[in-house]
Design an enzyme around this catalytic site. Structure first.
Site, PDB file in Angstrom:
ATOM      1  N   CYS A 250      15.845 -20.647   6.028  1.00 59.03           N
ATOM      2  CA  CYS A 250      17.129 -20.077   5.619  1.00 59.03           C
ATOM      3  C   CYS A 250      18.264 -20.397   6.586  1.00 59.03           C
ATOM      4  CB  CYS A 250      17.009 -18.568   5.429  1.00 59.03           C
ATOM      5  SG  CYS A 250      16.489 -17.656   6.900  1.00 59.03           S
ATOM      6  N   LYS A 251      17.981 -20.605   7.865  1.00 56.92           N
ATOM      7  CA  LYS A 251      19.039 -20.882   8.839  1.00 56.92           C
ATOM      8  C   LYS A 251      18.938 -22.274   9.461  1.00 56.92           C
ATOM      9  CE  LYS A 251      20.591 -16.809   8.120  1.00 56.92           C
ATOM     10  NZ  LYS A 251      21.781 -16.646   7.248  1.00 56.92           N
TER      11      LYS A 251
END
Length: 302
Positions: A250-251
């Site tokens: 996600c990051k």
């Protein structure tokens, strides 16, 4: 529960979302499938312990070549547990992170035996690592992102060693059996995540006797700031029947983008290319798994 719900949502969206063919690597730190393949080709060319895999035909992604569904390196050594490291830990929150659980952790050795910070980005690690890569599946130091030199500045001399380097040419004495170090080993794979448009790492571990590690044992080899948070246990997208530890993507794009900005703002005047992305990815992932020594050596002429 939250992770399971998000996984179902993500799979549903991926099934209907179109594949992007617009390059946004320098702007957002993401990759198109074509760029993922190009980055994987460069990794395989520079670090031969990595190879492409076709995976199971029923799980093949139509937006990737049939013989280049994911990357893998096997028998990657892990000599010690993260908790056993004699090190101090510097932690920095990801800027603009929606998920407060994501951190970047850099292990800085406080003694002579710990893993140090990655000094070189270009292939993602120091020259000394290169000699270990072919034999053991590679090596990587835990690393931060500060003061990283340009990838083009990290080239080995032709042939890799000086002809008159006595230390390099001297024959090596046989290692006594008593000096043999038993180690865990990992199979490490990298897939393309269509939803986040980034590489995603997967890990399957074995103990010193070759038996599969339990999930709890695998978490012993993860930074404790990430274990059970950004590192989760999920089904591998190309292998049936086995769940593996995975660093949630996600990051990833934020971390890759930040490294790109640091390098390009350093005044080198050389913009980063999408095919260099895998080395940037492996660099920041090494902070999550600082004792798993996969190959991203400096033999990298950008």
């Amino acid at each position: 529960m939250k992770h399971a719900v998000h996984t179902v949502f993500k799979e549903t969206v991926e099934a209907v979302m179109p594949v992007s063919n617009v390059s946004q690597f320098r702007d957002k730190g993401v990759l198109t499938p074509e760029e993922f393949v190009a980055a994987g080709d460069l990794l395989v060319a520079k670090c031969p312990s990595w190879s492409w895999q076709a995976g199971e035909a029923s799980k093949a992604k139509e937006y990737l070549p049939k013989d280049k569904q994911y990357l893998v390196t096997r028998n990657v050594p892990c000599y010690r547990r993260v908790a056993d490291q004699s090190s101090s830990v510097t932690e920095s929150k990801m800027m603009d992170a929606e998920d407060s659980e994501w951190t970047e952790t850099v292990a800085v050795s406080s003694g002579g035996g710990g893993m140090g910070m990655v000094e070189d980005l270009d292939d993602e690690d120091g020259a000394a690592v290169g000699s270990n890569a072919a034999a053991a599946g590679g090596a990587a130091d835990g690393g931060g992102e500060d003061d990283m030199p340009d990838l083009d500045d990290l080239e080995l001399e032709e042939g890799g060693i000086e002809e008159n380097d006595a230390s390099a040419l001297a024959p090596q004495a046989a290692t006594p059996a008593s000096d043999f170090v038993r180690a865990r080993s990992y199979t490490v794979s990298i897939t393309y995540d269509k939803y986040y448009m980034v590489p995603r790492m997967w890990l399957f571990g074995y103990d010193e006797d070759g038996k599969p590690l339990t999930h709890e044992q695998v978490f012993q080899d993860m930074s404790q700031d990430h274990a059970k948070k950004t590192v989760t246990i999920d089904p591998h997208p190309h292998i049936s029947g086995v769940s593996q530890a995975s660093v949630h993507p996600c990051k990833h794009s934020l971390a890759i983008k930040r490294i790109i900005d640091q390098i390009e703002d350093s005044g080198s005047g050389k913009p980063m290319r999408p095919d260099q992305a895998m080395f940037l990815f492996l660099k920041f992932i090494s902070s999550v798994i600082p004792t798993i020594e996969y190959d991203f050596t400096i033999d990298f002429d950008a």
